[in-house]
Write a protein that holds these residues in place. Structure first.
Motif, PDB file in Angstrom:
ATOM      1  N   VAL A  61       0.857  -1.180   0.000  1.00 23.80           N
ATOM      2  CA  VAL A  61       0.000   0.000   0.000  1.00 23.80           C
ATOM      3  C   VAL A  61       0.899   1.238   0.000  1.00 23.80           C
ATOM      4  O   VAL A  61       1.931   1.267   0.678  1.00 23.80           O
ATOM      5  N   THR A  62       0.513   2.262  -0.764  1.00 24.15           N
ATOM      6  CA  THR A  62       1.261   3.528  -0.781  1.00 24.15           C
ATOM      7  C   THR A  62       0.507   4.574   0.014  1.00 24.15           C
ATOM      8  O   THR A  62      -0.621   4.943  -0.327  1.00 24.15           O
ATOM      9  N   ALA A  63       1.112   5.041   1.090  1.00 22.90           N
ATOM     10  CA  ALA A  63       0.516   6.075   1.946  1.00 22.90           C
ATOM     11  C   ALA A  63       1.333   7.349   1.822  1.00 22.90           C
ATOM     12  O   ALA A  63       2.567   7.313   1.797  1.00 22.90           O
ATOM     13  N   GLU A  64       0.646   8.492   1.745  1.00 21.49           N
ATOM     14  CA  GLU A  64       1.321   9.781   1.651  1.00 21.49           C
ATOM     15  C   GLU A  64       0.691  10.784   2.610  1.00 21.49           C
ATOM     16  O   GLU A  64      -0.523  10.757   2.838  1.00 21.49           O
ATOM     17  N   ILE A  65       1.532  11.661   3.128  1.00 21.57           N
ATOM     18  CA  ILE A  65       1.030  12.825   3.852  1.00 21.57           C
ATOM     19  C   ILE A  65       1.632  14.069   3.211  1.00 21.57           C
ATOM     20  O   ILE A  65       2.806  14.084   2.841  1.00 21.57           O
ATOM     21  N   ASP A  66       0.810  15.094   3.075  1.00 14.79           N
ATOM     22  CA  ASP A  66       1.259  16.377   2.565  1.00 14.79           C
ATOM     23  C   ASP A  66       1.098  17.394   3.690  1.00 14.79           C
ATOM     24  O   ASP A  66      -0.007  17.548   4.242  1.00 14.79           O
ATOM     25  N   VAL A  67       2.187  18.055   4.049  1.00 10.87           N
ATOM     26  CA  VAL A  67       2.195  19.014   5.161  1.00 10.87           C
ATOM     27  C   VAL A  67       2.693  20.346   4.623  1.00 10.87           C
ATOM     28  O   VAL A  67       3.853  20.470   4.235  1.00 10.87           O
ATOM     29  N   LYS A  88      -1.545  22.972   6.807  1.00  7.99           N
ATOM     30  CA  LYS A  88      -2.591  22.095   6.293  1.00  7.99           C
ATOM     31  C   LYS A  88      -2.012  20.705   6.068  1.00  7.99           C
ATOM     32  O   LYS A  88      -0.938  20.560   5.481  1.00  7.99           O
ATOM     33  N   ILE A  89      -2.707  19.675   6.538  1.00  4.69           N
ATOM     34  CA  ILE A  89      -2.243  18.290   6.411  1.00  4.69           C
ATOM     35  C   ILE A  89      -3.273  17.485   5.628  1.00  4.69           C
ATOM     36  O   ILE A  89      -4.474  17.554   5.911  1.00  4.69           O
ATOM     37  N   THR A  90      -2.803  16.730   4.637  1.00  7.34           N
ATOM     38  CA  THR A  90      -3.690  15.907   3.821  1.00  7.34           C
ATOM     39  C   THR A  90      -3.143  14.490   3.767  1.00  7.34           C
ATOM     40  O   THR A  90      -1.944  14.287   3.583  1.00  7.34           O
ATOM     41  N   HIS A  91      -4.035  13.508   3.936  1.00  5.51           N
ATOM     42  CA  HIS A  91      -3.681  12.096   3.840  1.00  5.51           C
ATOM     43  C   HIS A  91      -4.104  11.547   2.478  1.00  5.51           C
ATOM     44  O   HIS A  91      -5.203  11.859   1.997  1.00  5.51           O
ATOM     45  N   TYR A  92      -3.244  10.705   1.912  1.00  8.37           N
ATOM     46  CA  TYR A  92      -3.551  10.037   0.650  1.00  8.37           C
ATOM     47  C   TYR A  92      -3.271   8.541   0.807  1.00  8.37           C
ATOM     48  O   TYR A  92      -2.389   8.139   1.570  1.00  8.37           O
ATOM     49  N   VAL A  93      -3.998   7.718   0.044  1.00  9.71           N
ATOM     50  CA  VAL A  93      -3.657   6.303  -0.062  1.00  9.71           C
ATOM     51  C   VAL A  93      -3.760   5.902  -1.528  1.00  9.71           C
ATOM     52  O   VAL A  93      -4.757   6.198  -2.202  1.00  9.71           O
ATOM     53  N   ASN A  94      -2.690   5.308  -2.036  1.00  8.27           N
ATOM     54  CA  ASN A  94      -2.596   4.933  -3.449  1.00  8.27           C
ATOM     55  C   ASN A  94      -3.004   6.092  -4.361  1.00  8.27           C
ATOM     56  O   ASN A  94      -3.697   5.907  -5.372  1.00  8.27           O
ATOM     57  N   GLY A  95      -2.582   7.309  -3.974  1.00  7.16           N
ATOM     58  CA  GLY A  95      -2.822   8.498  -4.781  1.00  7.16           C
ATOM     59  C   GLY A  95      -4.163   9.165  -4.566  1.00  7.16           C
ATOM     60  O   GLY A  95      -4.415  10.237  -5.128  1.00  7.16           O
ATOM     61  N   GLU A  96      -5.033   8.601  -3.746  1.00 10.53           N
ATOM     62  CA  GLU A  96      -6.367   9.151  -3.517  1.00 10.53           C
ATOM     63  C   GLU A  96      -6.415   9.932  -2.206  1.00 10.53           C
ATOM     64  O   GLU A  96      -6.010   9.414  -1.163  1.00 10.53           O
ATOM     65  N   GLU A  97      -6.938  11.156  -2.244  1.00 15.22           N
ATOM     66  CA  GLU A  97      -7.080  11.948  -1.029  1.00 15.22           C
ATOM     67  C   GLU A  97      -8.183  11.360  -0.156  1.00 15.22           C
ATOM     68  O   GLU A  97      -9.293  11.113  -0.638  1.00 15.22           O
ATOM     69  N   ILE A  98      -7.880  11.151   1.147  1.00 14.45           N
ATOM     70  CA  ILE A  98      -8.868  10.528   2.022  1.00 14.45           C
ATOM     71  C   ILE A  98      -9.195  11.353   3.266  1.00 14.45           C
ATOM     72  O   ILE A  98     -10.192  11.095   3.934  1.00 14.45           O
TER      73      ILE A  98
END
Length: 274
Positions: free
Chosen positions: A204-210, A214-224
């Motif tokens: 699984v690919t998990a990403e956080i953008d900080v 502002k903080i955004t969570h993504y999984v497999n490229g999808e914002e969640i």
């Protein structure tokens, strides 16, 4: 008279040529500068070398900073593996953290992970296929000997059990508050708005953008999930120590990965700094 006119004409022509040349040079310089600004973009950098834990620091509950009890964190086959085969019959709350050795403020972090195997004997029931990315964390040197988890925010990982929904991606807080939909959180964890469950041992690919609070969570490229403006909880002793006087705004911190009692693999850990 004719000679004077010719000389004046030559001078005027020369001045025009110089002026035009200067304008052209300035225009070219500005164009190159603008082009340089447009082409310089942040780049992804691998912060896990696939060979060892250079650039990372381990902290396991009950053990000094840097001690890798039970060879919990190991690098094999270019994969960072978290294992508990040397823990014996009891887990004894030996939760762990492995910190990246650089304080960060605005960035994007991407990891590829998978859960494997069985939960460690004696682990809490919630430890089943549970881990996460911790960020905005306290400096590793400030984590106490018997402090199980750092003051931080967390992108929580859950793995499915094969049948039931068990979504990943919740935002969890320890010693901090966040703003979600305009309100301060009143629970430890806020579930992802987009529920995604991953069963088995799949990657699984998990990403956080900080960025800018502002903080955004993504999984497999999808914002969640998205939230903002983390602050320290002044009622938490460790969090209060991290505050700048009465200013409780969280401005930066350390990224780390959890060792929560279920085996997990990481094969890519990449960072893009803004």
């Amino acid at each position: 008279m004719k000679l004077k006119i010719k000389i004046c004409a030559i001078v005027v022509a020369t001045l025009c040529m110089v002026s035009c040349g200067e304008k052209k040079s300035a225009s070219t310089s500005t164009s190159v500068k603008n082009e340089t600004l447009e082409t310089i973009q942040p780049e992804w950098v691998s912060i896990f070398n696939g060979k060892d834990l250079a650039g990372w620091t381990i902290k396991i509950n009950g053990y000094p900073l840097g001690e890798n009890f039970g060879n919990t964190l190991r690098v094999e086959d270019s994969i960072l593996k978290i294992r508990y085969d040397d823990y014996g019959p009891e887990f004894n709350d030996r939760f762990g953290t492995v910190y990246f050795n650089k304080e960060l403020s605005d960035y994007r972090l991407k990891v590829e992970y998978r859960f494997v195997g069985e939960t460690a004997p004696g682990a809490p029931t919630w430890g089943y296929r549970d881990s996460g990315i911790q960020f905005y964390g306290q400096p590793p040197s400030t984590q106490k000997l018997d402090q199980a988890f750092p003051v931080c925010l967390e992108y929580n990982f859950h793995g499915g059990n094969g049948t039931e929904d068990r979504p990943l991606g919740a935002a969890c807080t320890n010693g901090m508050f966040i703003q979600y939909k305009g309100e301060k959180n009143s629970t430890t964890c806020i579930p992802a708005e987009v529920a995604r469950t991953f069963h088995g041992d799949q990657w699984v690919t998990a990403e956080i953008d900080v960025k800018d609070g502002k903080i955004t969570h993504y999984v497999n490229g999808e914002e969640i999930l998205s939230y903002n403006d983390p602050t320290y909880n002044p009622e938490n002793e460790t969090a209060k120590m991290l505050m700048d006087g009465e200013d409780n705004k969280v401005k930066g911190g350390y990224v780390s990965l959890q060792s929560n009692s279920h085996p997990i693999d990481f094969r890519k850990i990449e960072l893009l700094e803004y």
